[in-house]
Scaffold this motif. Sequence first.
Motif, mmCIF file in Angstrom:
data_model
loop_
_atom_site.group_PDB
_atom_site.id
_atom_site.type_symbol
_atom_site.label_atom_id
_atom_site.label_comp_id
_atom_site.label_asym_id
_atom_site.label_seq_id
_atom_site.Cartn_x
_atom_site.Cartn_y
_atom_site.Cartn_z
ATOM 1 N N GLY A 1 3.833 9.765 4.734
ATOM 2 C CA GLY A 1 3.987 8.323 4.569
ATOM 3 C C GLY A 1 2.645 7.666 4.417
ATOM 4 N N GLY A 2 2.608 6.371 4.524
ATOM 5 C CA GLY A 2 1.352 5.631 4.412
ATOM 6 C C GLY A 2 0.889 5.546 2.976
ATOM 7 N N PHE A 3 -0.396 5.221 2.804
ATOM 8 C CA PHE A 3 -0.966 5.062 1.475
ATOM 9 C C PHE A 3 -0.980 6.367 0.694
ATOM 10 N N GLU A 4 -1.232 7.481 1.383
ATOM 11 C CA GLU A 4 -1.286 8.763 0.693
ATOM 12 C C GLU A 4 0.066 9.115 0.098
ATOM 13 N N GLY A 5 1.127 8.925 0.869
ATOM 14 C CA GLY A 5 2.471 9.207 0.374
ATOM 15 C C GLY A 5 2.857 8.293 -0.775
ATOM 16 N N LEU A 6 2.475 7.029 -0.687
ATOM 17 C CA LEU A 6 2.757 6.077 -1.762
ATOM 18 C C LEU A 6 1.996 6.456 -3.022
ATOM 19 N N PHE A 7 0.760 6.883 -2.864
ATOM 20 C CA PHE A 7 -0.042 7.305 -4.009
ATOM 21 C C PHE A 7 0.588 8.509 -4.691
ATOM 22 N N VAL A 8 1.026 9.472 -3.914
ATOM 23 C CA VAL A 8 1.664 10.664 -4.480
ATOM 24 C C VAL A 8 2.942 10.271 -5.216
ATOM 25 N N LEU A 9 3.732 9.397 -4.628
ATOM 26 C CA LEU A 9 4.969 8.947 -5.264
ATOM 27 C C LEU A 9 4.672 8.236 -6.584
ATOM 28 N N LEU A 10 3.703 7.338 -6.589
ATOM 29 C CA LEU A 10 3.349 6.632 -7.820
ATOM 30 C C LEU A 10 2.814 7.584 -8.885
ATOM 31 N N PHE A 11 2.060 8.586 -8.474
ATOM 32 C CA PHE A 11 1.545 9.575 -9.417
ATOM 33 C C PHE A 11 2.683 10.362 -10.048
ATOM 34 N N VAL A 12 3.637 10.781 -9.241
ATOM 35 C CA VAL A 12 4.780 11.537 -9.765
ATOM 36 C C VAL A 12 5.595 10.667 -10.719
#
Length: 164
Positions: free
Chosen positions: A53-64
């Motif tokens: 979760g957090g910013f890292e999880g959001l970044f991964v989701l947006l990248f995918v």
Amino acid sequence: MISVLLAFSGPDDPPAKCFRTNANGDLPTCTYSGGEWTRSYPSGFGPSGAGGGGFEGLFVLLFVVAVVLGVAGTIWRVTTAQRMAREAGMSERDATAMTLLSDDGFEATYLASNLRGRPTTPIPAPTAGRSTADRLRELDKLRAEGLVSDEEHERARRAILEEL
């Protein structure tokens, strides 16, 4: 007095540092070993780590999502360019290459297919053994079936009649 209590805390009485969160808000895991309390925070993996979760999880989701949209957009552009090329009688392979390998390839394919237009049906070549009447009947039949446009019919009719 509190400092005295913390200095003499035992395995059943963890110190206050075991209840402080880190910058991510994670609580530590405290263990008592060798007469001393040690704390450790999650490594960033698993359900309680930053990877979920957090910013890292959001970044991964947006990248995918960006990758999926990019692939879908590319597939759409290629199939649309191939369809335009096919309908205009152009090479589908060249349209695919232009779309993928140049910045304006899709637009160039669109423009070329619209400038070229649809391929025309070839006008039947005159044959020596048939009469003029047979050739005109066959031409009328082709127009009735929709295989020859009115303009092509008129042009071919004139050509047959000029041979007389």
